[in-house]
Enzyme design. Structure first.
Site, short mmCIF file in Angstrom:
data_model
loop_
_atom_site.label_atom_id
_atom_site.label_comp_id
_atom_site.label_asym_id
_atom_site.label_seq_id
_atom_site.Cartn_x
_atom_site.Cartn_y
_atom_site.Cartn_z
N GLY A 140 0.81 -1.20 0.00
CA GLY A 140 0.00 0.00 0.00
C GLY A 140 0.85 1.25 0.00
N HIS A 141 1.72 1.37 -0.99
CA HIS A 141 2.49 2.60 -1.15
C HIS A 141 3.08 2.61 -2.56
CE1 HIS A 141 5.70 -0.22 0.23
NE2 HIS A 141 6.43 0.45 -0.65
N ALA A 142 3.61 3.80 -2.93
CA ALA A 142 4.35 3.94 -4.18
C ALA A 142 5.68 4.61 -3.85
CB ALA A 142 3.56 4.78 -5.18
N ARG A 190 1.73 -0.34 -5.05
CA ARG A 190 1.75 -1.80 -4.93
C ARG A 190 1.16 -2.26 -3.62
NH1 ARG A 190 7.20 -1.17 -4.44
NH2 ARG A 190 6.74 0.42 -5.99
#
Lengths: 144, 144
Positions: free
Chosen positions: B57-59, B104
């Site tokens: 849960g981040h980019a 992702r």
């Protein structure tokens, strides 16, 4: 009483990597030149190892290595030609640092084990010493 | 018919690493700038993940990443703000390459799974985008 002479084996050591614990799983990290004393040029890993198998049996002239049991467990036997020592690796956040000029063998693999290696050089067959008698001669001759 | 415009997601891909098979176990290797298109500055891994858990849960703004299921399996859902795609990773010799600017999430972990990541940067919190709405705004504004 004479002080014991230190050997290459004294530079081998277990490094306890940071472990970020979380209810969704744990995370460990390794940054080059921070958690380990070299740059990571190559990563390789052993898997599908039959339980009880033996691997390794070589030394390196220049390569530094970190070995981690990411899953399961195994023994690492290290030998600088003068002394031998055995380490049991069974935690993902522990790594065994092996400097150059150390003979190493991996044995006693548990089922489902994964051995991760981070190393300081890209593959170069001339850096390997694969014959134990040749290794012993190199030790006697000061790696000349 | 209009050609579909390519997006960052098209640069995400599965890489099949070399697999050296041996009766004592299999070995795969990854050299920086050879098997992967970046230098390996940092290695991290997830373990002890409860089966079914979700992570990620981040980019990243600049970081390139390779994710490998060294043990067990999990799904990786990638999203460039325009399209989403899901990859099921379950073989130690497959890696998913994720370039910068991709959101992702990792989910559907099997028991005993280990997720290895090789990344192109040392840790830098300013490189993370952790809020999905902020990510969407960055996509709309061309990451200005």
């Amino acid at each position: 009483m004479l002080a014991e002479k230190s050997t290459v084996l004294d530079d081998c050591r277990i490094i306890d990597f940071p472990k970020v614990t979380d209810y969704r799983g744990n995370l460990s990290f390794i940054e080059e030149n921070h958690q380990i004393p070299f740059q990571i040029k190559r990563v390789y890993y052993l898997y599908d190892v039959p339980s009880g198998a033996t691997r390794g049996g070589h030394a390196h002239r220049a390569l530094h290595q970190m070995i981690i049991a990411l899953s399961g467990s195994f023994d690492v036997i290290i030998d600088d030609g003068l002394r031998k020592q055995s380490f049991f690796l069974n935690r993902p956040h522990y790594g065994l640092y092996i400097p150059p000029r150390v003979w190493r063998e991996l044995e006693n693999f548990s089922s489902n084990s994964v051995a991760l290696s981070l190393v300081s050089e890209v593959y170069d067959e001339t850096d390997y010493v694969r014959d134990y008698q040749a290794f012993k001669r190199l030790v006697l001759n000061g790696w000349q």
